[in-house]
Enzyme design. Structure first.
Site, short mmCIF file in Angstrom:
data_model
loop_
_atom_site.label_atom_id
_atom_site.label_comp_id
_atom_site.label_asym_id
_atom_site.label_seq_id
_atom_site.Cartn_x
_atom_site.Cartn_y
_atom_site.Cartn_z
N ASP A 1 -7.79 -7.58 -0.36
CA ASP A 1 -7.01 -7.62 0.87
C ASP A 1 -7.92 -7.18 2.01
O ASP A 1 -8.83 -6.38 1.81
CB ASP A 1 -5.79 -6.69 0.80
CG ASP A 1 -6.16 -5.24 1.07
OD1 ASP A 1 -6.12 -4.83 2.25
OD2 ASP A 1 -6.52 -4.51 0.12
N ASP B 1 0.86 -1.18 0.00
CA ASP B 1 0.00 0.00 0.00
C ASP B 1 0.90 1.23 0.00
O ASP B 1 1.91 1.27 0.68
CB ASP B 1 -0.89 -0.03 1.23
CG ASP B 1 -1.84 1.15 1.30
OD1 ASP B 1 -2.03 1.81 0.27
OD2 ASP B 1 -2.39 1.41 2.38
#
EC number: 2.4.2.29
Length: 368
Positions: free
Chosen positions: A264, A89
Site C-alpha cells: 500500500d 490500518d
C-alpha cells in the site's frame, strides 16, 4: 486456506487471497483511502483501474465520521459504495505520524485528536473492535511503527510492547468471532535480531498474514532492502506477506523479487495531485513548459480513460489552471499505471520471466 500460492519465480510469488468480499490476485497494490475514499475518485473509477482491494484507516474513521455513522450504513463497504475487500490500518501508523502529540504506555496510546485537539486513547482491544464494526476484510493488529533512526534499546522496548499488544489483539479478535482475517505486523527497526524476535513470537501466536512495518520511514534504500530480504525468509510460505507504506515502482519490483505479496502507498494518488505522472519511460512533471504544445497522449501504452481521451497539452493546461478535473484525470492515470504494473509482474511470475521483465523495466525508465 485464505491464501493460495500458485506459482513462484525465484523468491517471487503468484497467489490469490480469498477474502469475504472477493478474491485478490497477488502481488497486489492497495491504494490508500484514509477517510473512506481514494481522493478525487468514485468507487467505480477505482474499480476500473484494476484495483481489487483498498486500504482505509481505523483511527481517522473512528474520529470522523465516527462508528455510529458508518454502522447506519451496515459496513464501511456500503458507506463508500465499494464492493471489494477492504484492509484497515490499526492506527499504529498514527503512533508514528502523530508522535509529537501522543503518549505510549503498555495499556495503549493517548493522542490529541488532529481534528479538534481533544484527548483520545486507543488500545489494542479498541482498535480491533473498531475494525470489527467497520467489517474490514483484513484487520491489522495494533502496534508501534518505529521511527528511523532509533537505538537498539528503544526498539527492543517498543517490540516488547507491540508483542503484548499483538497477544491482546489476537484475543479480542477471537472473542468477537470475526470471520475475517487478522494480520500481524513485524517490527524491530534496522536490527535483524529484534526482527527475528518479533517474527518468532508473532508466528507462535498465529495470524492469517504477516505485514512488515517500520520500513519506508526515512531509512536508506539499501537498509530497507536488507531488512526486507531478511524478514521474508522468516515468514511461513503459506502466509501472505505485506510490505506497509513502500510504493515507488522500483520498490515494488525489488520487494516482489524478494517475496512480498501486498503493498500500500499514497504515492500514486499524492503524486497525481502534485502533477507528477508515471509513464512507461519514467515520470513526468506535467506542468513543465515542454508539454504545453504536446498533443500526444500521456502514455501511448496505457489503456486508462485519461490516456484514451486527453493529450499532455490539455493536462498541462488543467494543471496550470489548478482545475479539479486535472487532479482527477491524473489520479485515474497514476492508479491505472500501478495496477498495470502489478498485472505485468503477475504475468512475469506466471511465465517465470520476472528477471527479464525487471531488466527491461529499468532500461526503459532510464530513457527520461
Amino acid at each position: 486456506m485464505p491464501f493460495q500460492l500458485l506459482q513462484t519465480d525465484g523468491h517471487a510469488r503468484l497467489g490469490r487471497l480469498i477474502c469475504n468480499q472477493g478474491i485478490v490476485d497477488t502481488p497486489a497494490f492497495m491504494p490508500v483511502g484514509t477517510y473512506g475514499s481514494i481522493k478525487t475518485l468514485t468507487a467505480k473509477e477505482v474499480e476500473a483501474s484494476g484495483t481489487q482491494i483498498i486500504l482505509s484507516n481505523t483511527f481517522h474513521l473512528w474520529l470522523r465520521p465516527g462508528l455510529d455513522i458508518i454502522k447506519l450504513h451496515g459496513s464501511l463497504h456500503k458507506f463508500m459504495s465499494w464492493n471489494g475487500p477492504i484492509i484497515t490500518d490499526s492506527g499504529g501508523f498514527q503512533v508514528f505520524s502523530l508522535s509529537k502529540t501522543r503518549t505510549i504506555t503498555r495499556k495503549g496510546v493517548g493522542f490529541k485528536s488532529p481534528i479538534d485537539g481533544h484527548l483520545v486513547f486507543l488500545t489494542p482491544e479498541k482498535s480491533i473492535e473498531i475494525q470489527h464494526d467497520l467489517q474490514s476484510d483484513i484487520v491489522m493488529i495494533f502496534d508501534e511503527c518505529i521511527s528511523y533512526p532509533n537505538t537498539w534499546d528503544y526498539v527492543k522496548k517498543s517490540v516488547n510492547i507491540s508483542l503484548n499488544w499483538a497477544e491482546r489483539s489476537r484475543l479480542r479478535f477471537d472473542t468477537l468471532h470475526n470471520s475475517n482475517m487478522l494480520f500481524a505486523i513485524i517490527q524491530g527497526g534496522m536490527y535483524e535480531n529484534l526482527r527475528d524476535m518479533s517474527a518468532k513470537e508473532l508466528i507462535n501466536i498465529g495470524f492469517d498474514g504477516y505485514a512488515i512495518g517500520g520500513l519506508s520511514v526515512g531509512e536508506p534504500k539499501k537498509e530497507m532492502y536488507r531488512i526486507l530480504s531478511h524478514i521474508c525468509k522468516l515468514i511461513p510460505t503459506n502466509k501472505p506477506r505485506y510490505l506497509m507504506g513502500a510504493g515507488k515502482p522500483e520498490d515494488l519490483l525489488e520487494a516482489v523479487q524478494k517475496g512480498i505479496d501486498m503493498f500500500d502507498c499514497v504515492i500514486p494518488t499524492r503524486n497525481a495531485r502534485n502533477g507528477y505522472l508515471f509513464v512507461s519511460d519514467g515520470t513526468i512533471k506535467i506542468r513543465n513548459a515542454q508539454y504545453k504544445k504536446d498533443t500526444s497522449p500521456l502514455d501511448g501504452n496505457c489503456d486508462c480513460y485519461t490516456c484514451q481521451h486527453y493529450s499532455r497539452s490539455y493536462l498541462h493546461h488543467l494543471d496550470c489552471c489548478k482545475e479539479i478535473l486535472g487532479v482527477r484525470l491524473n489520479t485515474i492515470h497514476n492508479l491505472r499505471y500501478y495496477q498495470r504494473l502489478m498485472e505485468e509482474l503477475r504475468q512475469a511470475i506466471k511465465t517465470k520471466s520476472l528477471q527479464n521483465f525487471i531488466d527491461i523495466f529499468y532500461k526503459r525508465v532510464n530513457r527520461i
